[in-house]
Write a protein that holds these residues in place. Structure first.
Motif, PDB file in Angstrom:
ATOM      1  N   VAL A   1      -3.564  -0.884  72.188  1.00 48.74           N
ATOM      2  CA  VAL A   1      -4.659  -0.739  73.875  1.00 48.74           C
ATOM      3  C   VAL A   1      -4.244   0.143  74.395  1.00 48.74           C
ATOM      4  O   VAL A   1      -4.469   1.616  75.014  1.00 48.74           O
ATOM      5  CB  VAL A   1      -5.274  -1.864  74.241  1.00 48.74           C
ATOM      6  CG1 VAL A   1      -5.679  -1.784  75.746  1.00 48.74           C
ATOM      7  CG2 VAL A   1      -6.089  -2.907  73.383  1.00 48.74           C
ATOM      8  N   SER A   2      -2.985   0.339  74.739  1.00 45.93           N
ATOM      9  CA  SER A   2      -2.003   0.600  75.642  1.00 45.93           C
ATOM     10  C   SER A   2      -1.817   2.039  75.239  1.00 45.93           C
ATOM     11  O   SER A   2      -1.487   2.894  75.588  1.00 45.93           O
ATOM     12  CB  SER A   2      -0.388  -0.327  75.920  1.00 45.93           C
ATOM     13  OG  SER A   2       0.575   0.744  76.648  1.00 45.93           O
TER      14      SER A   2
ATOM     15  N   ARG B   1     -12.818  -3.873  75.078  1.00 45.49           N
ATOM     16  CA  ARG B   1     -11.043  -3.358  74.179  1.00 45.49           C
ATOM     17  C   ARG B   1     -11.273  -4.365  72.724  1.00 45.49           C
ATOM     18  O   ARG B   1     -10.878  -3.924  72.074  1.00 45.49           O
ATOM     19  CB  ARG B   1     -10.348  -4.408  75.405  1.00 45.49           C
ATOM     20  CG  ARG B   1      -9.043  -4.721  75.620  1.00 45.49           C
ATOM     21  CD  ARG B   1      -8.198  -5.590  75.879  1.00 45.49           C
ATOM     22  NE  ARG B   1      -6.806  -5.650  76.235  1.00 45.49           N
ATOM     23  CZ  ARG B   1      -6.372  -4.844  77.343  1.00 45.49           C
ATOM     24  NH1 ARG B   1      -6.983  -4.278  78.104  1.00 45.49           N
ATOM     25  NH2 ARG B   1      -5.291  -4.531  77.148  1.00 45.49           N
ATOM     26  N   TYR B   2     -12.113  -5.348  72.469  1.00 48.30           N
ATOM     27  CA  TYR B   2     -12.690  -5.889  71.342  1.00 48.30           C
ATOM     28  C   TYR B   2     -13.313  -5.360  70.731  1.00 48.30           C
ATOM     29  O   TYR B   2     -12.230  -4.896  69.306  1.00 48.30           O
ATOM     30  CB  TYR B   2     -13.655  -7.324  71.358  1.00 48.30           C
ATOM     31  CG  TYR B   2     -14.114  -8.016  70.847  1.00 48.30           C
ATOM     32  CD1 TYR B   2     -13.185  -8.615  69.427  1.00 48.30           C
ATOM     33  CD2 TYR B   2     -15.695  -7.616  69.796  1.00 48.30           C
ATOM     34  CE1 TYR B   2     -13.715  -9.541  68.360  1.00 48.30           C
ATOM     35  CE2 TYR B   2     -15.290  -7.806  68.333  1.00 48.30           C
ATOM     36  CZ  TYR B   2     -14.654  -8.714  67.987  1.00 48.30           C
ATOM     37  OH  TYR B   2     -14.997  -9.167  66.599  1.00 48.30           O
TER      38      TYR B   2
ATOM     39  N   LYS C   1      -0.876  -3.621  62.596  1.00 48.39           N
ATOM     40  CA  LYS C   1       0.143  -4.578  62.446  1.00 48.39           C
ATOM     41  C   LYS C   1       0.134  -5.453  63.684  1.00 48.39           C
ATOM     42  O   LYS C   1      -0.630  -5.362  64.207  1.00 48.39           O
ATOM     43  CB  LYS C   1       0.934  -4.155  63.035  1.00 48.39           C
ATOM     44  CG  LYS C   1       2.273  -2.834  61.722  1.00 48.39           C
ATOM     45  CD  LYS C   1       3.358  -2.350  62.470  1.00 48.39           C
ATOM     46  CE  LYS C   1       3.224  -1.723  63.867  1.00 48.39           C
ATOM     47  NZ  LYS C   1       4.403  -1.621  64.507  1.00 48.39           N
ATOM     48  N   PRO C   2       0.332  -6.745  62.897  1.00 48.49           N
ATOM     49  CA  PRO C   2       0.130  -8.328  63.499  1.00 48.49           C
ATOM     50  C   PRO C   2       0.204  -8.136  64.862  1.00 48.49           C
ATOM     51  O   PRO C   2       1.978  -8.140  64.938  1.00 48.49           O
ATOM     52  CB  PRO C   2       0.513  -8.897  62.534  1.00 48.49           C
ATOM     53  CG  PRO C   2       0.424  -8.475  60.947  1.00 48.49           C
ATOM     54  CD  PRO C   2       0.692  -8.073  61.685  1.00 48.49           C
ATOM     55  N   GLY C   3       0.178  -8.611  65.348  1.00 45.47           N
ATOM     56  CA  GLY C   3       0.831  -9.454  66.641  1.00 45.47           C
ATOM     57  C   GLY C   3       0.661  -7.899  67.831  1.00 45.47           C
ATOM     58  O   GLY C   3       1.554  -7.713  69.079  1.00 45.47           O
ATOM     59  N   THR C   4       0.336  -6.536  67.354  1.00 44.59           N
ATOM     60  CA  THR C   4       0.334  -5.451  68.236  1.00 44.59           C
ATOM     61  C   THR C   4      -0.721  -4.794  69.010  1.00 44.59           C
ATOM     62  O   THR C   4      -1.401  -3.818  68.760  1.00 44.59           O
ATOM     63  CB  THR C   4       1.142  -3.970  67.101  1.00 44.59           C
ATOM     64  OG1 THR C   4      -0.098  -3.872  66.333  1.00 44.59           O
ATOM     65  CG2 THR C   4       2.790  -4.534  66.868  1.00 44.59           C
TER      66      THR C   4
ATOM     67  N   CYS D   1      -6.061   8.397  76.178  1.00 45.04           N
ATOM     68  CA  CYS D   1      -6.722   8.660  77.520  1.00 45.04           C
ATOM     69  C   CYS D   1      -6.652   9.573  78.115  1.00 45.04           C
ATOM     70  O   CYS D   1      -7.482  10.880  79.001  1.00 45.04           O
ATOM     71  CB  CYS D   1      -7.476   7.387  78.130  1.00 45.04           C
ATOM     72  SG  CYS D   1      -8.655   6.274  76.999  1.00 45.04           S
ATOM     73  N   GLY D   2      -5.386   9.839  78.969  1.00 42.02           N
ATOM     74  CA  GLY D   2      -4.695  10.515  80.025  1.00 42.02           C
ATOM     75  C   GLY D   2      -4.592  12.523  78.731  1.00 42.02           C
ATOM     76  O   GLY D   2      -4.786  13.378  80.217  1.00 42.02           O
ATOM     77  N   SER D   3      -4.030  11.630  78.437  1.00 47.80           N
ATOM     78  CA  SER D   3      -4.314  13.357  77.566  1.00 47.80           C
ATOM     79  C   SER D   3      -5.807  13.753  77.167  1.00 47.80           C
ATOM     80  O   SER D   3      -5.824  15.480  76.844  1.00 47.80           O
ATOM     81  CB  SER D   3      -3.886  13.296  76.070  1.00 47.80           C
ATOM     82  OG  SER D   3      -2.069  13.060  76.235  1.00 47.80           O
ATOM     83  N   ILE D   4      -6.884  12.837  76.497  1.00 44.32           N
ATOM     84  CA  ILE D   4      -8.286  13.300  76.843  1.00 44.32           C
ATOM     85  C   ILE D   4      -8.739  13.817  77.885  1.00 44.32           C
ATOM     86  O   ILE D   4      -9.323  15.715  78.116  1.00 44.32           O
ATOM     87  CB  ILE D   4      -9.031  12.503  76.097  1.00 44.32           C
ATOM     88  CG1 ILE D   4      -8.744  12.248  74.552  1.00 44.32           C
ATOM     89  CG2 ILE D   4     -10.540  12.688  76.225  1.00 44.32           C
ATOM     90  CD1 ILE D   4      -9.237  10.939  73.989  1.00 44.32           C
ATOM     91  N   ASN D   5      -8.519  13.643  78.865  1.00 45.03           N
ATOM     92  CA  ASN D   5      -8.815  14.152  80.227  1.00 45.03           C
ATOM     93  C   ASN D   5      -7.954  15.555  80.142  1.00 45.03           C
ATOM     94  O   ASN D   5      -7.874  16.420  81.404  1.00 45.03           O
ATOM     95  CB  ASN D   5      -8.050  12.535  81.040  1.00 45.03           C
ATOM     96  CG  ASN D   5      -8.820  13.259  82.759  1.00 45.03           C
ATOM     97  OD1 ASN D   5      -9.894  13.740  83.079  1.00 45.03           O
ATOM     98  ND2 ASN D   5      -8.066  12.634  83.477  1.00 45.03           N
TER      99      ASN D   5
END
Length: 144
Positions: free
Chosen positions: A86-87, A62-63, A78-81, A93-97
């Motif tokens: 990540v979501s 994640r980091y 953007k701050p706080g997003t 990733c589902g599209s890549i798959n």
């Protein structure tokens, strides 16, 4: 394909939620966090896999994704997003798959999913979007 994947994911999550319920009546004041706590990590992992999504990323992954995200252009974050980024990355990733060999399609989806075209049209280029796609693939779903 995206509709089928989204529908399958929604049905899987619904099925898991229903199987986690017991026959006792829940108090009306119980919030959704309490109800979802009854789903095991194993069931969540199975649902993610069935939906074509990778396992939940480690704190390190994640980091590193967020670090790469910021390195592309500081304005994309953007701050706080961070959780939203990540979501959206995990959804990508589902599209890549689903279409691992269609890079042009994946780059267009990345543009849309991360709203770069509407928020930052001045940096919305195939090069920038390809970098975002590469960061998603490298750090959030390297096995896809």
């Amino acid at each position: 394909m995206r509709t089928r994947t989204t529908t399958a994911a929604a049905l899987t999550v619904l099925a898991l939620a229903l199987t986690a319920c017991n026959s006792e009546e829940e108090p009306a004041a119980v919030d959704s966090r309490s109800r979802s706590a009854g789903i095991s990590a194993e069931d969540k992992a199975k649902a993610r896999e069935a939906a074509g999504l990778p396992p939940e990323p480690s704190a390190t992954a994640r980091y590193r994704f967020l670090e790469a995200w910021d390195a592309i252009d500081r304005r994309v974050s953007k701050p706080g997003t961070d959780e939203q980024a990540v979501s959206r990355g995990l959804n990508q990733c589902g599209s890549i798959n689903a279409s691992p060999d269609d890079r042009d399609k994946l780059v267009r989806q990345t543009l849309e999913r991360f709203t770069i075209t509407t928020r930052l049209p001045e940096i919305s280029t195939p090069e920038t979007d390809g970098k975002i796609l590469d960061a998603v693939h490298t750090y959030l779903c390297p096995d896809f």
